[in-house]
Scaffold this motif. Structure first.
Motif, PDB file in Angstrom:
ATOM      1  N   LYS A 182       0.823  -1.208   0.000  1.00  0.00           N
ATOM      2  CA  LYS A 182       0.000   0.000   0.000  1.00  0.00           C
ATOM      3  C   LYS A 182       0.857   1.259   0.000  1.00  0.00           C
ATOM      4  O   LYS A 182       0.427   2.310  -0.482  1.00  0.00           O
ATOM      5  CB  LYS A 182      -0.919   0.006   1.231  1.00  0.00           C
ATOM      6  N   GLU A 183       2.039   1.158   0.563  1.00  0.00           N
ATOM      7  CA  GLU A 183       2.932   2.310   0.672  1.00  0.00           C
ATOM      8  C   GLU A 183       3.800   2.500  -0.571  1.00  0.00           C
ATOM      9  O   GLU A 183       4.491   3.512  -0.685  1.00  0.00           O
ATOM     10  CB  GLU A 183       3.825   2.156   1.906  1.00  0.00           C
ATOM     11  N   MET A 184       3.769   1.540  -1.478  1.00  0.00           N
ATOM     12  CA  MET A 184       4.604   1.632  -2.674  1.00  0.00           C
ATOM     13  C   MET A 184       3.987   2.578  -3.696  1.00  0.00           C
ATOM     14  O   MET A 184       2.764   2.675  -3.813  1.00  0.00           O
ATOM     15  CB  MET A 184       4.785   0.244  -3.305  1.00  0.00           C
ATOM     16  N   THR A 185       4.833   3.277  -4.408  1.00  0.00           N
ATOM     17  CA  THR A 185       4.377   4.190  -5.454  1.00  0.00           C
ATOM     18  C   THR A 185       5.118   3.905  -6.751  1.00  0.00           C
ATOM     19  O   THR A 185       6.236   3.389  -6.751  1.00  0.00           O
ATOM     20  CB  THR A 185       4.618   5.653  -5.057  1.00  0.00           C
ATOM     21  N   LYS A 186       4.483   4.261  -7.845  1.00  0.00           N
ATOM     22  CA  LYS A 186       5.064   4.060  -9.176  1.00  0.00           C
ATOM     23  C   LYS A 186       5.601   5.385  -9.692  1.00  0.00           C
ATOM     24  O   LYS A 186       5.006   6.441  -9.463  1.00  0.00           O
ATOM     25  CB  LYS A 186       3.988   3.518 -10.127  1.00  0.00           C
ATOM     26  N   GLU A 187       6.749   5.337 -10.368  1.00  0.00           N
ATOM     27  CA  GLU A 187       7.356   6.546 -10.910  1.00  0.00           C
ATOM     28  C   GLU A 187       7.633   6.395 -12.397  1.00  0.00           C
ATOM     29  O   GLU A 187       7.754   5.276 -12.904  1.00  0.00           O
ATOM     30  CB  GLU A 187       8.678   6.851 -10.193  1.00  0.00           C
ATOM     31  N   GLU A 188       7.728   7.537 -13.073  1.00  0.00           N
ATOM     32  CA  GLU A 188       8.103   7.558 -14.481  1.00  0.00           C
ATOM     33  C   GLU A 188       9.170   8.630 -14.686  1.00  0.00           C
ATOM     34  O   GLU A 188       9.092   9.713 -14.102  1.00  0.00           O
ATOM     35  CB  GLU A 188       6.892   7.866 -15.374  1.00  0.00           C
ATOM     36  N   PHE A 189      10.148   8.322 -15.507  1.00  0.00           N
ATOM     37  CA  PHE A 189      11.198   9.281 -15.825  1.00  0.00           C
ATOM     38  C   PHE A 189      11.180   9.564 -17.321  1.00  0.00           C
ATOM     39  O   PHE A 189      10.968   8.652 -18.136  1.00  0.00           O
ATOM     40  CB  PHE A 189      12.572   8.738 -15.415  1.00  0.00           C
ATOM     41  N   TYR A 190      11.383  10.844 -17.662  1.00  0.00           N
ATOM     42  CA  TYR A 190      11.359  11.273 -19.067  1.00  0.00           C
ATOM     43  C   TYR A 190      12.691  11.939 -19.415  1.00  0.00           C
ATOM     44  O   TYR A 190      13.131  12.851 -18.719  1.00  0.00           O
ATOM     45  CB  TYR A 190      10.207  12.245 -19.305  1.00  0.00           C
ATOM     46  N   PHE A 191      13.305  11.474 -20.487  1.00  0.00           N
ATOM     47  CA  PHE A 191      14.577  12.024 -20.931  1.00  0.00           C
ATOM     48  C   PHE A 191      14.447  12.530 -22.368  1.00  0.00           C
ATOM     49  O   PHE A 191      13.975  11.787 -23.247  1.00  0.00           O
ATOM     50  CB  PHE A 191      15.673  10.960 -20.867  1.00  0.00           C
ATOM     51  N   PRO A 192      14.829  13.796 -22.619  1.00  0.00           N
ATOM     52  CA  PRO A 192      14.749  14.332 -23.989  1.00  0.00           C
ATOM     53  C   PRO A 192      15.609  13.500 -24.929  1.00  0.00           C
ATOM     54  O   PRO A 192      16.692  13.048 -24.570  1.00  0.00           O
ATOM     55  CB  PRO A 192      15.265  15.764 -23.837  1.00  0.00           C
ATOM     56  N   LEU A 193      15.122  13.318 -26.145  1.00  0.00           N
ATOM     57  CA  LEU A 193      15.765  12.392 -27.080  1.00  0.00           C
ATOM     58  C   LEU A 193      15.669  12.911 -28.502  1.00  0.00           C
ATOM     59  O   LEU A 193      14.619  13.430 -28.913  1.00  0.00           O
ATOM     60  CB  LEU A 193      15.062  11.023 -26.967  1.00  0.00           C
ATOM     61  N   LEU A 194      16.747  12.809 -29.251  1.00  0.00           N
ATOM     62  CA  LEU A 194      16.720  13.104 -30.688  1.00  0.00           C
ATOM     63  C   LEU A 194      16.356  11.829 -31.420  1.00  0.00           C
ATOM     64  O   LEU A 194      17.089  10.843 -31.367  1.00  0.00           O
ATOM     65  CB  LEU A 194      18.081  13.617 -31.160  1.00  0.00           C
ATOM     66  N   ALA A 195      15.209  11.838 -32.057  1.00  0.00           N
ATOM     67  CA  ALA A 195      14.730  10.652 -32.777  1.00  0.00           C
ATOM     68  C   ALA A 195      14.300  11.080 -34.177  1.00  0.00           C
ATOM     69  O   ALA A 195      13.122  11.074 -34.527  1.00  0.00           O
ATOM     70  CB  ALA A 195      13.585   9.992 -32.017  1.00  0.00           C
ATOM     71  N   HIS A 196      15.285  11.491 -34.986  1.00  0.00           N
ATOM     72  CA  HIS A 196      14.996  11.971 -36.334  1.00  0.00           C
ATOM     73  C   HIS A 196      14.319  10.886 -37.166  1.00  0.00           C
ATOM     74  O   HIS A 196      14.724   9.713 -37.152  1.00  0.00           O
ATOM     75  CB  HIS A 196      16.295  12.405 -37.024  1.00  0.00           C
ATOM     76  N   GLY A 197      13.296  11.283 -37.864  1.00  0.00           N
ATOM     77  CA  GLY A 197      12.596  10.345 -38.726  1.00  0.00           C
ATOM     78  C   GLY A 197      11.498   9.567 -38.043  1.00  0.00           C
ATOM     79  O   GLY A 197      10.744   8.848 -38.701  1.00  0.00           O
ATOM     80  N   CYS A 198      11.384   9.693 -36.716  1.00  0.00           N
ATOM     81  CA  CYS A 198      10.327   8.992 -35.978  1.00  0.00           C
ATOM     82  C   CYS A 198       9.038   9.803 -36.095  1.00  0.00           C
ATOM     83  O   CYS A 198       8.952  10.927 -35.588  1.00  0.00           O
ATOM     84  CB  CYS A 198      10.714   8.819 -34.512  1.00  0.00           C
ATOM     85  N   THR A 199       8.064   9.235 -36.768  1.00  0.00           N
ATOM     86  CA  THR A 199       6.802   9.951 -36.993  1.00  0.00           C
ATOM     87  C   THR A 199       5.662   9.438 -36.115  1.00  0.00           C
ATOM     88  O   THR A 199       4.582  10.016 -36.123  1.00  0.00           O
ATOM     89  CB  THR A 199       6.395   9.831 -38.464  1.00  0.00           C
ATOM     90  N   LYS A 200       5.913   8.368 -35.380  1.00  0.00           N
ATOM     91  CA  LYS A 200       4.862   7.794 -34.536  1.00  0.00           C
ATOM     92  C   LYS A 200       4.788   8.528 -33.196  1.00  0.00           C
ATOM     93  O   LYS A 200       5.780   9.067 -32.710  1.00  0.00           O
ATOM     94  CB  LYS A 200       5.126   6.311 -34.296  1.00  0.00           C
ATOM     95  N   GLU A 201       3.595   8.518 -32.633  1.00  0.00           N
ATOM     96  CA  GLU A 201       3.405   9.121 -31.318  1.00  0.00           C
ATOM     97  C   GLU A 201       4.101   8.313 -30.228  1.00  0.00           C
ATOM     98  O   GLU A 201       4.610   8.860 -29.261  1.00  0.00           O
ATOM     99  CB  GLU A 201       1.900   9.221 -30.995  1.00  0.00           C
ATOM    100  N   ARG A 202       4.139   6.997 -30.429  1.00  0.00           N
ATOM    101  CA  ARG A 202       4.741   6.113 -29.435  1.00  0.00           C
ATOM    102  C   ARG A 202       5.459   4.970 -30.132  1.00  0.00           C
ATOM    103  O   ARG A 202       4.930   4.371 -31.071  1.00  0.00           O
ATOM    104  CB  ARG A 202       3.683   5.549 -28.495  1.00  0.00           C
ATOM    105  N   VAL A 203       6.664   4.655 -29.655  1.00  0.00           N
ATOM    106  CA  VAL A 203       7.400   3.490 -30.136  1.00  0.00           C
ATOM    107  C   VAL A 203       7.864   2.718 -28.902  1.00  0.00           C
ATOM    108  O   VAL A 203       8.687   3.221 -28.118  1.00  0.00           O
ATOM    109  CB  VAL A 203       8.617   3.894 -31.000  1.00  0.00           C
ATOM    110  N   SER A 204       7.341   1.529 -28.699  1.00  0.00           N
ATOM    111  CA  SER A 204       7.685   0.734 -27.516  1.00  0.00           C
ATOM    112  C   SER A 204       8.989  -0.010 -27.729  1.00  0.00           C
ATOM    113  O   SER A 204       9.224  -0.590 -28.790  1.00  0.00           O
ATOM    114  CB  SER A 204       6.559  -0.264 -27.207  1.00  0.00           C
ATOM    115  N   ILE A 205       9.837   0.018 -26.689  1.00  0.00           N
ATOM    116  CA  ILE A 205      11.099  -0.729 -26.681  1.00  0.00           C
ATOM    117  C   ILE A 205      11.166  -1.444 -25.336  1.00  0.00           C
ATOM    118  O   ILE A 205      11.656  -0.897 -24.341  1.00  0.00           O
ATOM    119  CB  ILE A 205      12.315   0.200 -26.859  1.00  0.00           C
ATOM    120  N   GLY A 206      10.677  -2.657 -25.301  1.00  0.00           N
ATOM    121  CA  GLY A 206      10.587  -3.372 -24.029  1.00  0.00           C
ATOM    122  C   GLY A 206       9.618  -2.665 -23.105  1.00  0.00           C
ATOM    123  O   GLY A 206       8.491  -2.344 -23.496  1.00  0.00           O
TER     124      GLY A 206
END
Length: 212
Positions: free
Chosen positions: A136-160
């Protein structure tokens, strides 16, 4: 997972020590006993389990009392917690200290409120309650890192378990958690380079405790 034989032995020992100390504290020579029993620099600090306020609020007929621990009995809680974390593969999710706190709380409830049993069955119930409190005391976190992804036109690309998302997608996820000034700083940072950051690498971290 059931309580192990070592768990049963350790909980039985903790109870026997608590009973021994309680009897001595009610004897006529309790002062001498106290000085001899708690002869370390910090004395008896940390050697009691206090009544948990929330459960007792719903059971006002139960007399509030402390559970007194010997130094050895207190160490048994840490041994139980270490075994439990290892057997449940929780090494990266919770610290021993945090689990000990919840085992002690569950121990008090098990003994004085739930009138729980001993042995493997009773102590398994106690440990399962401790795990439930911990989760109950555990929390979930998310980290975001800026990335150069030239040519990526999709809103989301999953990698694992990670994914590359557009900057718009990132702001839609966390924008409400940022102040206008923070949003402004982030936008300026992403646009400041020769090649603006138009994507972020999102790394989700599974639920874990505050100190792990």
């Amino acid at each position: 997972m059931s309580a192990s034989l070592d768990d049963v032995k350790d909980f039985d020992y903790i109870i026997s020590e608590a009973s021994r100390i309680d009897n001595e504290m009610n004897s006529s020579n309790f002062k001498q006993f106290y000085e001899k029993e708690y002869n370390r620099p910090l004395g008896s600090i940390g050697m009691t389990i206090n009544p948990p306020s929330e459960p007792l609020a719903a059971h006002k007929n139960i007399h509030q009392r402390q559970i007194h621990l010997s130094y050895a009995a207190n160490e048994k809680f840490y041994e139980i917690a270490a075994r439990f974390i290892k057997s449940h593969k929780l090494q990266m999710l919770v610290t021993i200290e945090e689990l000990v706190t919840n085992i002690k709380k569950s121990f008090y409830i098990h003994i004085f409120i739930d009138d729980g049993g001993d042995g493997a069955i009773g102590y398994t119930q106690l440990l399962n309650k401790s795990l439930k409190l911990t989760k109950k005391e555990m929390t979930k976190e998310e980290f975001y890192f800026p990335l150069l992804a030239h040519g990526c036109t999709k809103e989301r690309v999953s990698i694992g378990c990670t994914e590359i998302i557009s900057v718009e997608n990132m702001y839609s996820r966390i924008g409400n958690n940022l102040t206008p000034d923070q949003l402004s700083i982030a936008s300026k940072f992403c646009a400041a380079n020769k090649y603006p950051y138009e994507h972020f690498l999102r790394i989700p971290i599974s639920k874990r405790s505050k100190k792990s």
